[in-house]
Design a protein around this motif. Structure first.
Motif, PDB file in Angstrom:
ATOM      1  N   LEU A 136      23.957   9.637  63.638  1.00  0.00           N
ATOM      2  CA  LEU A 136      24.758   9.022  64.726  1.00  0.00           C
ATOM      3  C   LEU A 136      23.907   8.221  65.751  1.00  0.00           C
ATOM      4  CD1 LEU A 136      27.519   8.851  66.191  1.00  0.00           C
ATOM      5  CD2 LEU A 136      26.856  11.058  67.320  1.00  0.00           C
ATOM      6  N   VAL A 137      22.774   8.843  65.857  1.00  0.00           N
ATOM      7  CA  VAL A 137      21.867   8.345  66.915  1.00  0.00           C
ATOM      8  C   VAL A 137      21.316   6.631  66.258  1.00  0.00           C
ATOM      9  CG1 VAL A 137      19.489   8.292  67.931  1.00  0.00           C
ATOM     10  CG2 VAL A 137      21.079  10.315  68.134  1.00  0.00           C
ATOM     11  N   GLN A 138      20.981   6.664  65.165  1.00  0.00           N
ATOM     12  CA  GLN A 138      20.615   5.629  64.612  1.00  0.00           C
ATOM     13  C   GLN A 138      21.748   4.665  64.317  1.00  0.00           C
ATOM     14  OE1 GLN A 138      17.415   4.939  63.189  1.00  0.00           O
ATOM     15  NE2 GLN A 138      16.909   6.754  64.238  1.00  0.00           N
ATOM     16  N   ILE A 139      22.997   4.885  64.249  1.00  0.00           N
ATOM     17  CA  ILE A 139      24.045   3.910  64.024  1.00  0.00           C
ATOM     18  C   ILE A 139      24.332   3.465  65.535  1.00  0.00           C
ATOM     19  CG2 ILE A 139      26.487   3.921  63.834  1.00  0.00           C
ATOM     20  CD1 ILE A 139      26.290   5.921  61.814  1.00  0.00           C
ATOM     21  N   VAL A 140      24.316   4.241  66.555  1.00  0.00           N
ATOM     22  CA  VAL A 140      24.749   3.711  67.789  1.00  0.00           C
ATOM     23  C   VAL A 140      23.525   2.972  68.482  1.00  0.00           C
ATOM     24  CG1 VAL A 140      25.108   4.564  70.321  1.00  0.00           C
ATOM     25  CG2 VAL A 140      26.492   5.511  68.391  1.00  0.00           C
ATOM     26  N   ALA A 141      22.258   3.599  68.196  1.00  0.00           N
ATOM     27  CA  ALA A 141      21.069   2.804  68.604  1.00  0.00           C
ATOM     28  C   ALA A 141      20.738   1.533  67.981  1.00  0.00           C
ATOM     29  CB  ALA A 141      20.034   3.599  68.386  1.00  0.00           C
ATOM     30  N   TYR A 142      21.328   1.269  66.721  1.00  0.00           N
ATOM     31  CA  TYR A 142      20.795  -0.129  65.966  1.00  0.00           C
ATOM     32  C   TYR A 142      21.881  -1.010  65.517  1.00  0.00           C
ATOM     33  CZ  TYR A 142      16.301   2.432  66.509  1.00  0.00           C
ATOM     34  OH  TYR A 142      15.163   2.667  67.070  1.00  0.00           O
ATOM     35  N   HIS A 143      23.232  -0.480  65.827  1.00  0.00           N
ATOM     36  CA  HIS A 143      24.178  -1.519  65.191  1.00  0.00           C
ATOM     37  C   HIS A 143      25.175  -1.364  66.498  1.00  0.00           C
ATOM     38  CE1 HIS A 143      22.668  -1.103  61.233  1.00  0.00           C
ATOM     39  NE2 HIS A 143      22.507   0.217  61.393  1.00  0.00           N
ATOM     40  N   THR A 144      26.016  -2.371  66.361  1.00  0.00           N
ATOM     41  CA  THR A 144      27.213  -2.775  67.200  1.00  0.00           C
ATOM     42  C   THR A 144      28.377  -1.965  66.538  1.00  0.00           C
ATOM     43  OG1 THR A 144      27.982  -4.683  66.190  1.00  0.00           O
ATOM     44  CG2 THR A 144      26.534  -4.884  68.051  1.00  0.00           C
ATOM     45  N   PRO A 145      29.463  -1.715  67.276  1.00  0.00           N
ATOM     46  CA  PRO A 145      30.715  -1.021  66.654  1.00  0.00           C
ATOM     47  C   PRO A 145      31.174  -1.789  65.664  1.00  0.00           C
ATOM     48  CG  PRO A 145      30.682  -0.903  69.126  1.00  0.00           C
ATOM     49  CD  PRO A 145      29.488  -1.875  68.713  1.00  0.00           C
ATOM     50  N   GLU A 146      31.119  -3.219  65.941  1.00  0.00           N
ATOM     51  CA  GLU A 146      31.831  -4.183  64.968  1.00  0.00           C
ATOM     52  C   GLU A 146      30.955  -4.214  63.627  1.00  0.00           C
ATOM     53  OE1 GLU A 146      33.673  -8.356  65.167  1.00  0.00           O
ATOM     54  OE2 GLU A 146      32.049  -8.241  66.075  1.00  0.00           O
ATOM     55  N   ILE A 173      35.207   5.170  71.156  1.00  0.00           N
ATOM     56  CA  ILE A 173      34.585   4.577  69.809  1.00  0.00           C
ATOM     57  C   ILE A 173      33.815   5.579  68.855  1.00  0.00           C
ATOM     58  CG2 ILE A 173      33.289   2.977  68.485  1.00  0.00           C
ATOM     59  CD1 ILE A 173      34.375   0.821  70.555  1.00  0.00           C
ATOM     60  N   VAL A 174      32.799   6.335  69.654  1.00  0.00           N
ATOM     61  CA  VAL A 174      31.827   7.094  69.235  1.00  0.00           C
ATOM     62  C   VAL A 174      32.579   8.430  68.677  1.00  0.00           C
ATOM     63  CG1 VAL A 174      29.837   8.862  69.698  1.00  0.00           C
ATOM     64  CG2 VAL A 174      29.639   6.538  70.644  1.00  0.00           C
ATOM     65  N   CYS A 175      33.695   8.666  69.190  1.00  0.00           N
ATOM     66  CA  CYS A 175      34.484   9.859  68.599  1.00  0.00           C
ATOM     67  C   CYS A 175      35.113   9.479  67.383  1.00  0.00           C
ATOM     68  CB  CYS A 175      35.341  10.235  69.910  1.00  0.00           C
ATOM     69  SG  CYS A 175      34.757  11.086  71.246  1.00  0.00           S
ATOM     70  N   ASP A 176      35.680   8.381  67.398  1.00  0.00           N
ATOM     71  CA  ASP A 176      36.278   7.876  66.215  1.00  0.00           C
ATOM     72  C   ASP A 176      35.186   8.019  65.175  1.00  0.00           C
ATOM     73  OD1 ASP A 176      38.666   7.494  67.500  1.00  0.00           O
ATOM     74  OD2 ASP A 176      38.782   5.432  67.703  1.00  0.00           O
ATOM     75  N   LEU A 177      33.964   7.301  65.355  1.00  0.00           N
ATOM     76  CA  LEU A 177      33.010   7.274  64.549  1.00  0.00           C
ATOM     77  C   LEU A 177      32.847   8.394  63.908  1.00  0.00           C
ATOM     78  CD1 LEU A 177      30.774   5.666  62.890  1.00  0.00           C
ATOM     79  CD2 LEU A 177      29.344   6.052  64.977  1.00  0.00           C
ATOM     80  N   ILE A 178      32.588   9.657  64.874  1.00  0.00           N
ATOM     81  CA  ILE A 178      32.201  11.176  64.324  1.00  0.00           C
ATOM     82  C   ILE A 178      33.381  11.556  63.374  1.00  0.00           C
ATOM     83  CG2 ILE A 178      32.105  13.335  65.076  1.00  0.00           C
ATOM     84  CD1 ILE A 178      30.564  12.345  67.640  1.00  0.00           C
ATOM     85  N   LEU A 179      34.560  11.322  63.871  1.00  0.00           N
ATOM     86  CA  LEU A 179      35.641  11.613  62.873  1.00  0.00           C
ATOM     87  C   LEU A 179      35.788  11.230  61.546  1.00  0.00           C
ATOM     88  CD1 LEU A 179      38.536  11.704  65.730  1.00  0.00           C
ATOM     89  CD2 LEU A 179      37.446  13.668  64.642  1.00  0.00           C
ATOM     90  N   ARG A 180      35.308  10.029  61.531  1.00  0.00           N
ATOM     91  CA  ARG A 180      35.011   9.287  60.217  1.00  0.00           C
ATOM     92  C   ARG A 180      34.231   9.822  59.338  1.00  0.00           C
ATOM     93  NH1 ARG A 180      34.806   2.902  61.223  1.00  0.00           N
ATOM     94  NH2 ARG A 180      36.802   2.607  61.829  1.00  0.00           N
TER      95      ARG A 180
END
Length: 118
Positions: free
Chosen positions: A87-97, A111-118
């Motif tokens: 999760l840290v890597q995704i949020v730090a180095y990528h945009t939500p899109e 959006i982070v909550c939705d990402l975690i649910l995925r």
């Protein structure tokens, strides 16, 4: 004389710490030792007099060490260590899109909550 020593000890702790909470707690205790009411000390640091009373009790029993915050355990994480790292890597180095959230340029809590649910 004891009170003067305690005030000097608190002042030293206040000048050497970078912990804002410890600084505020030392300040509240120092103000009470200098003759201010607990209500006045609480007003100065933005806390109520009951909180200042708690600080005074801890200080009387354990000195400055009694004013140090204990680690708050909180609720255990539902994510594994590996999931948290990912999760840290995704949020730090990528945009939500980039990870599938259409037309979203910035991360939000939702959006982070939705990402975690995925």
């Amino acid at each position: 004389m004891e009170t003067e020593r305690q005030i000097r000890e608190l002042e030293k702790a206040m000048t050497t710490t970078d912990n804002r909470r410890l600084y505020e707690r030392c300040l509240a205790v120092k103000l009470v030792l200098e003759g201010h009411t607990r209500k006045e000390a609480g007003h100065t640091i933005g806390r109520d007099e009951h909180t200042v009373s708690h600080y005074m009790k801890n200080y009387c029993h354990n000195g400055i060490q009694g004013l140090v915050s204990k680690k708050q355990s909180g609720r255990p994480s539902r994510l594994t260590d590996e999931q948290e790292a990912e999760l840290v890597q995704i949020v730090a180095y990528h945009t939500p899109e980039e990870v599938g959230f259409k037309s979203r340029a910035n991360w939000t809590l939702a959006i982070v909550c939705d990402l975690i649910l995925r």
